[in-house]
Design a protein around this motif. Structure first.
Motif, PDB file in Angstrom:
ATOM      1  N   ASN A 136       2.585   0.760   1.828  1.00  0.00           N
ATOM      2  CA  ASN A 136       3.823   1.347   2.876  1.00  0.00           C
ATOM      3  C   ASN A 136       4.611  -0.068   3.187  1.00  0.00           C
ATOM      4  O   ASN A 136       6.056  -0.333   3.760  1.00  0.00           O
ATOM      5  CB  ASN A 136       3.690   1.595   4.657  1.00  0.00           C
ATOM      6  N   ARG A 137       4.615  -0.866   2.019  1.00  0.00           N
ATOM      7  CA  ARG A 137       4.886  -2.638   2.774  1.00  0.00           C
ATOM      8  C   ARG A 137       6.014  -2.860   1.485  1.00  0.00           C
ATOM      9  O   ARG A 137       5.829  -2.764   0.076  1.00  0.00           O
ATOM     10  CB  ARG A 137       3.762  -3.550   2.334  1.00  0.00           C
ATOM     11  N   THR A 180       7.564  -3.410   6.689  1.00  0.00           N
ATOM     12  CA  THR A 180       6.102  -2.605   7.259  1.00  0.00           C
ATOM     13  C   THR A 180       6.507  -1.539   8.457  1.00  0.00           C
ATOM     14  O   THR A 180       7.089  -1.375   9.197  1.00  0.00           O
ATOM     15  CB  THR A 180       4.855  -3.603   7.548  1.00  0.00           C
ATOM     16  N   ASP A 235       3.668   0.986   9.605  1.00  0.00           N
ATOM     17  CA  ASP A 235       2.412   1.450  10.073  1.00  0.00           C
ATOM     18  C   ASP A 235       2.765   2.979  10.613  1.00  0.00           C
ATOM     19  O   ASP A 235       1.455   3.505  10.147  1.00  0.00           O
ATOM     20  CB  ASP A 235       2.159   0.373  11.380  1.00  0.00           C
TER      21      ASP A 235
END
Ligand code: NAP
Length: 331
Positions: free
Chosen positions: A261-262, A276, A278
């Protein structure tokens, strides 16, 4: 506006782990009114979980029930065609889990059915809705990379016998070409097509390293897209020692790397910026919201049966290219 009365067909992994958590965030939009699984313990447990709703063991019963206005189908892929056809015939809107069908013939028939129907049909291709790829799209539209010319995507997973997905017999004894490469690889193809356009030609190699997880577990696919972007997709579901999901996009002004996810952008002047997310829930809630807006507000769905067919056709064409060991034109 009243919530959509939703019937869920198939109470397995996707229903429990992916769809139900998303539906819990959308209580004003959806009310689960009935569920179906052909084996009773799973039907009963899931029915209790989603609010003690009625359950049935035959999908025909759910489809015919007036308590159900739309269905979400999460079944072994070989059932997609017959259950969708029956649902449309009964006048229900359909959300159908990917991959669309076992082959392009059935996929095209499904597209014909949806074109002839006034009901909403969408493929539950959650990658089309994942926030991380929405951010990438925005960054590319802002020309943060200048002119994009290539992309490489490595997906290295080790699927072993204790993996829950490997415990679904329909995946191991798959009735469609490609095994995990098709079932999981359509996700990557959906993103590639959305970001870079249709794949126009390609060369591929495939092999099986662990026959216990299906006929094929590796694909290396070299291709060119409609936007003239040169790409490489490496899918390896029997990876040893490495678990990676890394997409690298290169352009004239810098490069962008997505690792899980980064997102990291590195520009030509040595600058680096990281984003990012989250809260990326996999896009499942956004996918349902799209379905809701299509049914209640007449909006077009992003993940139509047409897109699902193109995703399927692309991965199957790559597997075909691998069989022949030659370059083939895709469209
Ligand atoms: P699964 O765990 O095997 O679930 C399928 C369920 O359908 C099982 O509970 C099975 O019951 C039931 N079933 C089989 N035949 C039936 C029939 N004729 N009538 C009613 N129920 C029947 O598989 P899954 O992992 O949930 O996958 C289901 C679908 O979701 C597939 O299309 C898959 O590709 C997709 N999926 C998508 C994602 C994603 O991220 N978008 C992730 C996972 C799965 P029994 O087990 O008792 O036979």
């Amino acid at each position: 506006m009243a919530p959509i009365r939703l019937g869920i067909i198939g109470c397995g992994i996707a229903a429990n782990k992916l769809h139900w958590p998303a539906l819990q965030k959308l209580k004003e939009q959806f009310e689960v009114t009935m569920v179906c699984n052909h084996t009773e313990p799973k039907a009963k447990t899931f029915a209790q979980r989603v609010g003690d709703v009625p359950y049935v063991l035959q999908y025909e019963q759910l489809i015919e029930d007036p308590k159900v206005e739309a269905v979400s189908i999460m079944l072994p892929v070989e059932l997609n065609y017959q259950v969708t056809k029956a649902a449309l015939k009964a006048g229900k809107h359909v959300m159908l889990e990917k991959p669309l069908a076992v082959d392009t013939g059935q996929g095209k028939s499904l597209l014909d059915l949806t074109n002839a129907s006034d009901k909403i049909c969408m493929v539950a291709e959650n990658f089309r809705y994942r926030p991380v790829y929405q951010t990438v799209r925005q960054l590319l539209e802002e020309k943060r990379l200048g002119r994009v010319y290539s992309m490489q995507w490595n997906v290295f997973n080790k699927i072993t016998a204790d993996n829950p997905y490997a415990n679904t017999s329909w995946r191991i004894n798959h009735k469609y070409e490609g095994g995990f490469v098709t079932d999981a690889g359509v996700h990557n193809i959906a993103v590639i097509r959305d970001l870079f356009g249709d794949i126009t030609q390609g060369f591929a190699q495939s092999q099986s390293v662990n026959p216990k997880i299906g006929a094929i577990d590796q694909l290396q696919f070299l291709f060119k897209t409609h936007q003239n972007i040169h790409g490489q997709l490496n899918l390896n579901y029997s990876s040893t020692g490495c678990n990676e999901n890394r997409l690298l996009i290169s352009g004239s002004a810098g490069s962008l790397e997505i690792h899980h996810n980064r997102i990291t952008i590195s520009d030509n002047k040595g600058g680096k910026q990281t984003f990012t997310d989250d809260h990326d829930d996999g896009g499942y809630a956004a996918q349902y919201f799209d379905f809701y807006n299509a049914i209640r507000h007449d909006q077009p769905v992003k993940s139509s049966f047409y897109e699902g067919l193109m995703d399927l056709q692309t991965i199957l064409s790559a597997l075909q290219a691998a069989k022949g060991g030659r370059v083939i034109a895709f469209h």
